[in-house]
Design a protein around this motif. Sequence first.
Motif, PDB file in Angstrom:
ATOM      1  N   TYR A   7      -7.028   9.470  17.657  1.00 11.89           N
ATOM      2  CA  TYR A   7      -5.898  10.246  17.133  1.00 11.89           C
ATOM      3  C   TYR A   7      -6.134  11.725  17.425  1.00 11.89           C
ATOM      4  O   TYR A   7      -7.273  12.158  17.552  1.00 11.89           O
ATOM      5  CB  TYR A   7      -5.774  10.045  15.620  1.00 11.89           C
ATOM      6  N   ASP A   8      -5.043  12.511  17.477  1.00 10.77           N
ATOM      7  CA  ASP A   8      -5.204  13.962  17.606  1.00 10.77           C
ATOM      8  C   ASP A   8      -5.737  14.529  16.293  1.00 10.77           C
ATOM      9  O   ASP A   8      -6.598  15.407  16.286  1.00 10.77           O
ATOM     10  CB  ASP A   8      -3.851  14.609  17.934  1.00 10.77           C
ATOM     11  N   LEU A  30       1.794  15.372  17.456  1.00 11.49           N
ATOM     12  CA  LEU A  30       0.381  14.984  17.423  1.00 11.49           C
ATOM     13  C   LEU A  30       0.259  13.547  16.923  1.00 11.49           C
ATOM     14  O   LEU A  30       0.973  13.139  16.007  1.00 11.49           O
ATOM     15  CB  LEU A  30      -0.416  15.910  16.506  1.00 11.49           C
ATOM     16  N   ARG A  31      -0.652  12.802  17.548  1.00 14.40           N
ATOM     17  CA  ARG A  31      -0.907  11.428  17.082  1.00 14.40           C
ATOM     18  C   ARG A  31      -1.689  11.565  15.784  1.00 14.40           C
ATOM     19  O   ARG A  31      -2.829  12.008  15.776  1.00 14.40           O
ATOM     20  CB  ARG A  31      -1.699  10.670  18.145  1.00 14.40           C
ATOM     21  N   THR A  32      -1.041  11.178  14.674  1.00 11.08           N
ATOM     22  CA  THR A  32      -1.527  11.515  13.337  1.00 11.08           C
ATOM     23  C   THR A  32      -1.778  10.277  12.497  1.00 11.08           C
ATOM     24  O   THR A  32      -0.919   9.398  12.404  1.00 11.08           O
ATOM     25  CB  THR A  32      -0.483  12.391  12.614  1.00 11.08           C
ATOM     26  N   ARG A 105      -9.697  13.838  17.063  1.00 13.19           N
ATOM     27  CA  ARG A 105     -10.233  15.090  17.586  1.00 13.19           C
ATOM     28  C   ARG A 105     -10.405  16.112  16.464  1.00 13.19           C
ATOM     29  O   ARG A 105     -11.356  16.888  16.461  1.00 13.19           O
ATOM     30  CB  ARG A 105      -9.316  15.636  18.679  1.00 13.19           C
ATOM     31  N   HIS A 106      -9.458  16.147  15.537  1.00 15.03           N
ATOM     32  CA  HIS A 106      -9.527  17.060  14.387  1.00 15.03           C
ATOM     33  C   HIS A 106      -9.392  16.249  13.109  1.00 15.03           C
ATOM     34  O   HIS A 106      -8.712  15.226  13.099  1.00 15.03           O
ATOM     35  CB  HIS A 106      -8.389  18.079  14.447  1.00 15.03           C
ATOM     36  N   VAL A 181      -4.397  22.895  19.041  1.00 10.06           N
ATOM     37  CA  VAL A 181      -4.273  21.793  20.012  1.00 10.06           C
ATOM     38  C   VAL A 181      -3.358  22.209  21.168  1.00 10.06           C
ATOM     39  O   VAL A 181      -3.662  21.961  22.330  1.00 10.06           O
ATOM     40  CB  VAL A 181      -3.715  20.525  19.330  1.00 10.06           C
ATOM     41  N   LYS A 182      -2.265  22.895  20.838  1.00  9.82           N
ATOM     42  CA  LYS A 182      -1.266  23.232  21.871  1.00  9.82           C
ATOM     43  C   LYS A 182      -1.557  24.563  22.564  1.00  9.82           C
ATOM     44  O   LYS A 182      -0.927  24.885  23.575  1.00  9.82           O
ATOM     45  CB  LYS A 182       0.120  23.247  21.241  1.00  9.82           C
TER      46      LYS A 182
END
Length: 197
Positions: A7-8, A30-32, A105-106, A181-182
């Motif tokens: 996931y992001d 974002l993939r959440t 990632r986060h 992220v962006k």
Amino acid sequence: MEWFAMYDVAIIGAGPAGASAAIFASRAGLRTVLVDADQSVTRRALIKNHLGLPDGITGPELVDRGKRHATDAGAELVTTKVTEVRPSADGFALQGENGRGIEARHVIFCLGVNPEVARLAGAQIVPGTEPRIKEIVAVDAQGHTSIPGLWAAGTCAGTSVHTIITAGDGARVAINVISAVKGERNVDHDVLPAPAR
Ligand SMILES: Cc1cc2nc3c(=O)[nH]c(=O)nc-3n(C[C@H](O)[C@H](O)[C@H](O)COP(=O)(O)OP(=O)(O)OC[C@H]3O[C@@H](n4cnc5c(N)ncnc54)[C@H](O)[C@@H]3O)c2cc1C
């Protein structure tokens, strides 16, 4: 152990702070994943001071609406307790009490009154400054903890213990994660359609 795709952002805790963070992160694409043990203190509240709700709202209703808003926005909701957060090749690996493994990632800690899993992850924990809050996760002005990639928001990050403030802090920190992220500042605005002539 069952591991799921990266996931992001993984948000731990789906009270006002976590659900609000998940709404913004999902709407930004974002993939959440929103992971929650469903022990929110907000479920004991009768809330009459939340902007836009002049008739008041019960805590359980606000928490359930928040989760529904987050999943409608595209977040995945997983109901389990996270027992461990450790670094992985591309971010962090979360271990759920239900045996599920999640990679992201986060990570945003929105843990409410119990910062334990953030402590176990190695994030700095300091004494709380709000009434009845013993300990909080140390954060900077953006919501970064002492470990890059781990963020915190809401009660567990030391905000005033009120739904409008914890929800706002969840959104604020999510916007900082999205922007990181962006690589540019995120804005999430919808515009009212012009009235038909
Ligand atoms: C009795 C009472 C009355 C209140 N009345 C009001 C009021 O009238 N107005 C007002 O504005 N505020 C009120 N509040 C305060 C309000 O409920 C909280 O301030 C606030 O909204 C907390 O939001 P949060 O998202 O930070 O934490 P919470 O809502 O507590 O959410 C934290 C979530 O994280 C989850 N979690 C923690 N650790 C883990 C883990 N390891 N794995 C998975 N999930 C985890 C918990 O299960 C919980 O669901 C009241 C609180 C109480 C207790």
